[in-house]
Structure formats: structure tokens, C-alpha cells
Design a protein around this motif. Structure first.
Motif, PDB file in Angstrom:
ATOM      1  N   ARG A   1      12.862   1.804   6.860  1.00 10.69           N
ATOM      2  CA  ARG A   1      11.578   2.430   7.172  1.00 10.69           C
ATOM      3  C   ARG A   1      10.569   2.208   6.056  1.00 10.69           C
ATOM      4  NH1 ARG A   1      13.850   8.334   8.167  1.00 10.69           N
ATOM      5  NH2 ARG A   1      14.974   7.618   6.318  1.00 10.69           N
ATOM      6  N   SER A   2      11.058   2.172   4.806  1.00 12.58           N
ATOM      7  CA  SER A   2      10.172   1.958   3.668  1.00 12.58           C
ATOM      8  C   SER A   2       9.586   0.558   3.679  1.00 12.58           C
ATOM      9  CB  SER A   2      10.942   2.194   2.360  1.00 12.58           C
ATOM     10  OG  SER A   2      10.140   1.872   1.246  1.00 12.58           O
ATOM     11  N   THR A   3      10.435  -0.462   3.941  1.00 15.18           N
ATOM     12  CA  THR A   3       9.941  -1.835   3.941  1.00 15.18           C
ATOM     13  C   THR A   3       8.980  -2.072   5.101  1.00 15.18           C
ATOM     14  OG1 THR A   3      11.907  -2.542   5.183  1.00 15.18           O
ATOM     15  CG2 THR A   3      12.000  -2.718   2.781  1.00 15.18           C
ATOM     16  N   ARG A   4       9.262  -1.431   6.257  1.00 18.58           N
ATOM     17  CA  ARG A   4       8.334  -1.580   7.380  1.00 18.58           C
ATOM     18  C   ARG A   4       6.979  -0.989   7.029  1.00 18.58           C
ATOM     19  NH1 ARG A   4      12.958  -0.270  10.402  1.00 18.58           N
ATOM     20  NH2 ARG A   4      12.294   1.909  10.600  1.00 18.58           N
ATOM     21  N   TRP A   5       6.983   0.147   6.338  1.00 16.91           N
ATOM     22  CA  TRP A   5       5.734   0.785   5.943  1.00 16.91           C
ATOM     23  C   TRP A   5       4.992  -0.066   4.916  1.00 16.91           C
ATOM     24  CZ3 TRP A   5       1.986   3.514   7.326  1.00 16.91           C
ATOM     25  CH2 TRP A   5       1.143   4.166   6.414  1.00 16.91           C
TER      26      TRP A   5
ATOM     27  N   GLY B   1       5.052  -3.297   4.756  1.00 19.62           N
ATOM     28  CA  GLY B   1       4.437  -4.378   5.506  1.00 19.62           C
ATOM     29  C   GLY B   1       3.167  -3.939   6.199  1.00 19.62           C
ATOM     30  N   HIS B   2       3.188  -2.744   6.743  1.00 21.42           N
ATOM     31  CA  HIS B   2       2.007  -2.201   7.413  1.00 21.42           C
ATOM     32  C   HIS B   2       0.872  -2.004   6.412  1.00 21.42           C
ATOM     33  CE1 HIS B   2      -0.490   0.278  10.020  1.00 21.42           C
ATOM     34  NE2 HIS B   2      -0.540   1.182   9.052  1.00 21.42           N
ATOM     35  N   LYS B   3       1.191  -1.483   5.240  1.00 22.84           N
ATOM     36  CA  LYS B   3       0.168  -1.256   4.227  1.00 22.84           C
ATOM     37  C   LYS B   3      -0.458  -2.581   3.784  1.00 22.84           C
ATOM     38  CE  LYS B   3       2.635   1.192   1.353  1.00 22.84           C
ATOM     39  NZ  LYS B   3       2.980   1.989   0.154  1.00 22.84           N
ATOM     40  N   ALA B   4       0.385  -3.599   3.605  1.00 20.03           N
ATOM     41  CA  ALA B   4      -0.119  -4.904   3.179  1.00 20.03           C
ATOM     42  C   ALA B   4      -1.034  -5.501   4.237  1.00 20.03           C
ATOM     43  CB  ALA B   4       1.048  -5.846   2.892  1.00 20.03           C
ATOM     44  N   GLN B   5      -0.646  -5.345   5.502  1.00 22.04           N
ATOM     45  CA  GLN B   5      -1.477  -5.863   6.591  1.00 22.04           C
ATOM     46  C   GLN B   5      -2.817  -5.136   6.637  1.00 22.04           C
ATOM     47  OE1 GLN B   5       0.334  -5.725  10.471  1.00 22.04           O
ATOM     48  NE2 GLN B   5      -1.537  -6.322  11.521  1.00 22.04           N
TER      49      GLN B   5
ATOM     50  N   SER C   1     -13.511   7.009   5.283  1.00 16.94           N
ATOM     51  CA  SER C   1     -14.231   7.606   4.167  1.00 16.94           C
ATOM     52  C   SER C   1     -13.948   6.762   2.922  1.00 16.94           C
ATOM     53  CB  SER C   1     -13.758   9.043   3.924  1.00 16.94           C
ATOM     54  OG  SER C   1     -12.414   9.049   3.457  1.00 16.94           O
ATOM     55  N   ARG C   2     -14.810   6.858   1.947  1.00 18.82           N
ATOM     56  CA  ARG C   2     -14.639   6.101   0.712  1.00 18.82           C
ATOM     57  C   ARG C   2     -13.305   6.419   0.051  1.00 18.82           C
ATOM     58  NH1 ARG C   2     -18.515   4.175  -3.442  1.00 18.82           N
ATOM     59  NH2 ARG C   2     -17.500   4.283  -5.486  1.00 18.82           N
ATOM     60  N   SER C   3     -12.932   7.706   0.041  1.00 22.34           N
ATOM     61  CA  SER C   3     -11.693   8.108  -0.620  1.00 22.34           C
ATOM     62  C   SER C   3     -10.469   7.539   0.095  1.00 22.34           C
ATOM     63  CB  SER C   3     -11.600   9.629  -0.693  1.00 22.34           C
ATOM     64  OG  SER C   3     -11.620  10.195   0.618  1.00 22.34           O
ATOM     65  N   VAL C   4     -10.494   7.517   1.423  1.00 25.17           N
ATOM     66  CA  VAL C   4      -9.365   6.961   2.179  1.00 25.17           C
ATOM     67  C   VAL C   4      -9.292   5.456   1.962  1.00 25.17           C
ATOM     68  CG1 VAL C   4      -8.461   6.527   4.496  1.00 25.17           C
ATOM     69  CG2 VAL C   4      -9.366   8.788   3.909  1.00 25.17           C
ATOM     70  N   LEU C   5     -10.436   4.806   1.942  1.00 28.42           N
ATOM     71  CA  LEU C   5     -10.459   3.360   1.701  1.00 28.42           C
ATOM     72  C   LEU C   5      -9.803   3.014   0.377  1.00 28.42           C
ATOM     73  CD1 LEU C   5     -11.486   0.482   2.412  1.00 28.42           C
ATOM     74  CD2 LEU C   5     -13.615   1.082   1.253  1.00 28.42           C
ATOM     75  N   TYR C   6     -10.112   3.797  -0.651  1.00 31.10           N
ATOM     76  CA  TYR C   6      -9.580   3.501  -1.988  1.00 31.10           C
ATOM     77  C   TYR C   6      -8.070   3.728  -2.083  1.00 31.10           C
ATOM     78  CZ  TYR C   6     -13.532   2.248  -4.943  1.00 31.10           C
ATOM     79  OH  TYR C   6     -14.563   1.575  -5.543  1.00 31.10           O
ATOM     80  N   ARG C   7      -7.484   4.441  -1.119  1.00 36.54           N
ATOM     81  CA  ARG C   7      -6.030   4.623  -1.152  1.00 36.54           C
ATOM     82  C   ARG C   7      -5.289   3.306  -0.955  1.00 36.54           C
ATOM     83  NH1 ARG C   7      -5.593   9.864   2.893  1.00 36.54           N
ATOM     84  NH2 ARG C   7      -6.800  11.325   1.598  1.00 36.54           N
ATOM     85  N   HIS C   8      -5.978   2.322  -0.396  1.00 36.40           N
ATOM     86  CA  HIS C   8      -5.356   1.031  -0.135  1.00 36.40           C
ATOM     87  C   HIS C   8      -5.444   0.085  -1.329  1.00 36.40           C
ATOM     88  CE1 HIS C   8      -4.749   1.744   4.198  1.00 36.40           C
ATOM     89  NE2 HIS C   8      -5.888   2.414   4.134  1.00 36.40           N
ATOM     90  N   PHE C   9      -6.160   0.522  -2.396  1.00 41.75           N
ATOM     91  CA  PHE C   9      -6.340  -0.332  -3.559  1.00 41.75           C
ATOM     92  C   PHE C   9      -6.199   0.501  -4.827  1.00 41.75           C
ATOM     93  CE2 PHE C   9      -8.990  -1.755  -0.038  1.00 41.75           C
ATOM     94  CZ  PHE C   9      -8.517  -3.055   0.142  1.00 41.75           C
TER      95      PHE C   9
END
Length: 229
Positions: free
Chosen positions: A14-18, A20-24, A56-64
Motif C-alpha cells: 500500500r505504501s509503494t502504491r501511494w 507512485g500516486h504521489k509521484a504521478q 489551495s497554495r498550502s495543499v499544493l506545497y505538500r507535493h514539493f
């Protein structure tokens, strides 16, 4: 908790699938940033990107990790686009003249199609310098060119020609000329005139280098014939 077998921790699928989703999702946001730069230019505000993707700006920054991390991924995406255009031209097919025209033309065509991305590669911290991604890209192109030049010269009986410095110089000259032309508000030449001038100049450098090595070639000489010499 993940169970251990034979002393080794078991990876939770489940961790590796997540991951992959985050990277995509991260790449989707980077692509959106590239599109924003294409439309509005650089530098761009992260808030504009957030609005574009509906976050939102804050949510966007969670990806970086931070803004620098976002910028780095954007630069890599832009460089990938540029290299996809350049790499096929480095095979040197047809005549010498055609090969020069193909390489120079690919560079100029990409810049003409993506002027704002090209400008982004030269803004502030994106500017060319030692260790920068853009500088590394130019070096990579120069090394690929020098390898091809070297293969031709070896076939002509000149195995140890100092051709790498020439390739670096040619790449730097073309890039600097195109960069100045793109930024010039009062261009003294058209795109076609610039293309022709660059091709003439590149051939002049190659011709002078070859003559210094005792090799005289016509620009109409076919490269595959040279390698089969």
C-alpha cells in the motif's frame, strides 16, 4: 506493523502504491506549471499555479519540499522537452551541411516554439553557470557532438583530435547567439537569417579545425561515406 521474515522487513504494498500516486500527481502539477509559464511567462506566482489546478497554495506545497524543489522539477521538465528535440539530430545523417542545418535548426525551432520556457531557463537562479542544470545540458550536447565528430575523424585517420573543446565552443556560440536574438527587442536579423548565419559560422569553425588537422572536406560530403572511409 509490517512483519519480518528472515530478519528482513517486508515492504507494505500500500505504501509503494501511494508513492507512485504521489509521484504521478507531482508530475501533473509540474506539467501544469510548465503550461502556465508557456502562457504567462516567468517568473510565475505559486498562487497562480494553485488557482490553475484548483488547490489551495498550502495543499499544493505538500507535493514539493519547497519553491526551490518545484523550480528544480520544472527545469528538468523543460530540459527534457529540449533534449527530446535535440537528440535525434545528433546522429549526423546526410551531408555535413545538412547535419549542421539539422542541429542548429532543431535548437532554433524549439526556442521559437517555446520562447517563454527558454527565457525561464535563463532567469535568476535558472541562469547558466557552473553546476547548473542548463549548463549540464549544454555540456551533454557538446559531449555527444564531440563523440560524433571523433568517430568521423577516426575514420579519416585522425584518432586523437582535440575536438571536445571545439564542440563546447560551437554549442556555447549557438546558444548565446540564439539567447541574445530572443531577448533583442530590435532584432537586426530575421529568424531565417539567424539560422543561415549560425550554420555558416558553425561550418567555418569546423572547416578551420579540420584544415588544422590536415583534413579538407566539402560541406556536401555525406557523413556516412566519411565513416565508411
Amino acid at each position: 506493523m509490517a512483519e519480518k521474515t528472515g530478519g528482513e522487513p517486508q515492504i507494505d504494498g500500500r505504501s509503494t502504491r501511494w508513492d507512485g500516486h504521489k509521484a504521478q500527481r507531482q508530475m501533473e502539477l509540474v506539467d501544469a506549471a510548465v503550461a502556465l509559464i508557456e502562457e504567462e511567462g516567468a517568473p510565475f506566482r505559486v498562487q497562480r499555479l494553485a488557482e490553475r489546478v484548483g488547490l489551495s497554495r498550502s495543499v499544493l506545497y505538500r507535493h514539493f519540499k519547497d519553491r526551490a524543489g518545484l523550480d528544480e522539477l520544472i527545469r528538468r521538465r523543460v530540459v527534457q522537452s529540449f533534449m527530446r528535440r535535440m537528440e535525434p539530430t545528433l546522429s549526423f545523417e546526410g551531408t555535413i551541411e545538412e547535419s549542421v542545418q539539422r542541429v542548429v535548426g532543431a535548437h532554433l525551432d524549439w526556442v521559437a516554439e517555446h520562447p517563454r520556457l527558454y527565457a525561464y531557463m535563463g532567469v535568476g537562479e535558472h541562469a547558466m553557470g557552473d553546476g547548473s542544470l542548463v549548463a549540464d545540458t549544454k555540456t551533454a550536447i557538446a559531449l555527444m557532438l564531440s563523440e560524433r565528430f571523433g568517430d568521423v575523424l577516426k575514420a579519416l585517420g585522425v584518432p586523437d583530435a582535440p575536438i571536445r573543446s571545439v564542440a563546447v565552443g560551437i554549442v556555447g556560440f549557438v546558444d548565446t547567439s540564439v539567447n541574445q536574438w530572443v531577448r533583442d527587442s530590435q532584432r537586426e536579423v530575421t529568424e531565417d537569417e539567424l539560422r543561415a548565419m549560425l550554420c555558416r559560422s558553425v561550418w567555418a569553425v569546423l572547416d578551420a579545425t579540420l584544415r588544422d588537422l590536415g583534413v579538407e572536406l566539402s560541406p556536401q560530403q555525406k557523413v556516412p561515406e566519411l565513416e565508411g572511409a
